[in-house]
Motif scaffolding. Sequence first.
Motif, short mmCIF file in Angstrom:
data_model
loop_
_atom_site.label_atom_id
_atom_site.label_comp_id
_atom_site.label_asym_id
_atom_site.label_seq_id
_atom_site.Cartn_x
_atom_site.Cartn_y
_atom_site.Cartn_z
N GLU A 1 0.83 -1.21 0.00
CA GLU A 1 0.00 0.00 0.00
C GLU A 1 0.86 1.26 0.00
N ALA A 2 1.96 1.24 0.75
CA ALA A 2 2.85 2.40 0.80
C ALA A 2 3.46 2.68 -0.58
N THR A 3 3.81 1.61 -1.30
CA THR A 3 4.33 1.77 -2.66
C THR A 3 3.28 2.36 -3.58
N ARG A 4 2.05 1.85 -3.50
CA ARG A 4 0.97 2.38 -4.33
C ARG A 4 0.65 3.83 -3.96
N TYR A 5 0.71 4.13 -2.67
CA TYR A 5 0.47 5.50 -2.21
C TYR A 5 1.49 6.45 -2.83
N ALA A 6 2.75 6.05 -2.84
CA ALA A 6 3.79 6.87 -3.47
C ALA A 6 3.56 6.99 -4.97
N ASN A 7 3.13 5.89 -5.60
CA ASN A 7 2.85 5.93 -7.04
C ASN A 7 1.69 6.86 -7.36
N ALA A 8 0.67 6.85 -6.50
CA ALA A 8 -0.50 7.72 -6.71
C ALA A 8 -0.10 9.18 -6.73
N LYS A 9 0.87 9.56 -5.90
CA LYS A 9 1.29 10.95 -5.79
C LYS A 9 2.00 11.46 -7.05
N SER A 10 2.35 10.53 -7.94
CA SER A 10 3.03 10.94 -9.18
C SER A 10 2.28 10.49 -10.43
N SER A 11 1.03 10.05 -10.28
CA SER A 11 0.28 9.49 -11.40
C SER A 11 -0.84 10.42 -11.86
N PHE B 1 -9.37 2.66 -1.05
CA PHE B 1 -8.53 3.85 -0.97
C PHE B 1 -7.79 4.01 -2.29
N ASP B 2 -7.89 5.21 -2.91
CA ASP B 2 -7.14 5.45 -4.14
C ASP B 2 -6.71 6.91 -4.23
N GLY B 3 -5.87 7.23 -5.23
CA GLY B 3 -5.37 8.58 -5.34
C GLY B 3 -4.73 8.87 -6.69
N ALA B 4 -4.40 10.14 -6.92
CA ALA B 4 -3.73 10.59 -8.14
C ALA B 4 -3.08 11.94 -7.88
N ARG B 5 -2.16 12.32 -8.76
CA ARG B 5 -1.45 13.59 -8.63
C ARG B 5 -2.33 14.75 -9.06
N ILE B 6 -2.19 15.86 -8.35
CA ILE B 6 -2.80 17.13 -8.74
C ILE B 6 -1.68 18.06 -9.20
N ASN B 7 -1.86 18.66 -10.37
CA ASN B 7 -0.87 19.58 -10.93
C ASN B 7 -1.31 21.03 -10.68
N LEU B 8 -0.46 21.80 -10.03
CA LEU B 8 -0.79 23.17 -9.70
C LEU B 8 -0.08 24.14 -10.64
#
Length: 306
Positions: free
Chosen positions: A109-119, A164-171
């Motif tokens: 999950e920690a690996t996927r969490y890190a991947n979500a922050k850059s996807s 639980f899921d996630g993705a990167r937000i570009n500002l």
Amino acid sequence: MQVWLQESLKNAGKVKLIIDWSFEVPVYGTDRMGRLQTKNGWVYEIAQWFPRMCVYDDLQGWNVLPYVGQGEFYLEYGDIDFSVTAPADMIVVGSGELLNPAECLSPAEATRYANAKSSEKTVTIRSADEVNTRIQTSKKTNTWRFKIQNARDAAWAASKAFVFDGARINLPSGKKCVALSAYPVESIGSDGWQRSTEFTKASIEHYSGKWFEFPYPAATNVAGIVGGMEYPGIVFCGYRAKGAGLWGVTDHEFGHTWFPMIVGSNERKYAWMDEGFNTFINSLSTRAFNKGEFSKPSAGDGEKLV
């Protein structure tokens, strides 16, 4: 409550208050907090949960209005560090940045969490199939640590039922933050909560480009008993919402990031400011999202909005 000091506080002086408190989480807390029973466990949404300073208004002095029921809040800003200790089979999400994901999530999950922050696309951190098989550990509890800066409040949610899921937000500045969604399996369906992170990312990116950049490290959408309520960096939306309804409530609650979370208006006295401005910007973001997927024609469609 009021705390009377034995001596006046000197310039640049400090006072440290230590307060013990507790309460039982209500099933339904006037659509601000509460708990929902799902087939895989309770979903807890926790807000307005800790003692805090009232506002000293530069024109009107101490704001001492009582806040009960659904009355809106006028809040002071600060840097908030908080920790939530919960059973090890729970996922906890909260306002701001999760400081210790490796201590609370499984290695996968920690690996996927890190991947979500850059996807750019939604990454599943914990799938529906993993809800009841997540934790393989001798620990009975995990302590999740969060930090949010220059914010007027903090809220959180916890459940062993969370997908639980996630993705990167570009500002616009080039900075990145993360869109996160936590929801029970009951919320998955046609245009259901599996699209929540997509909606969250689009909403935050649109408003950040058009108005003012999103100031927090994460934007988290939680499905539960609360129909729709906003807090800095986290919102609670109804777990049955889907399609246009899910887009609408997600976009609206995150729209409150700008009024009153950033501007800091007194919602109790000037509700038209936050709800009026938010309704206006919601109309623009809905037209912009996915080529107007959920946009309905209106009388003003022939006019150019700037």
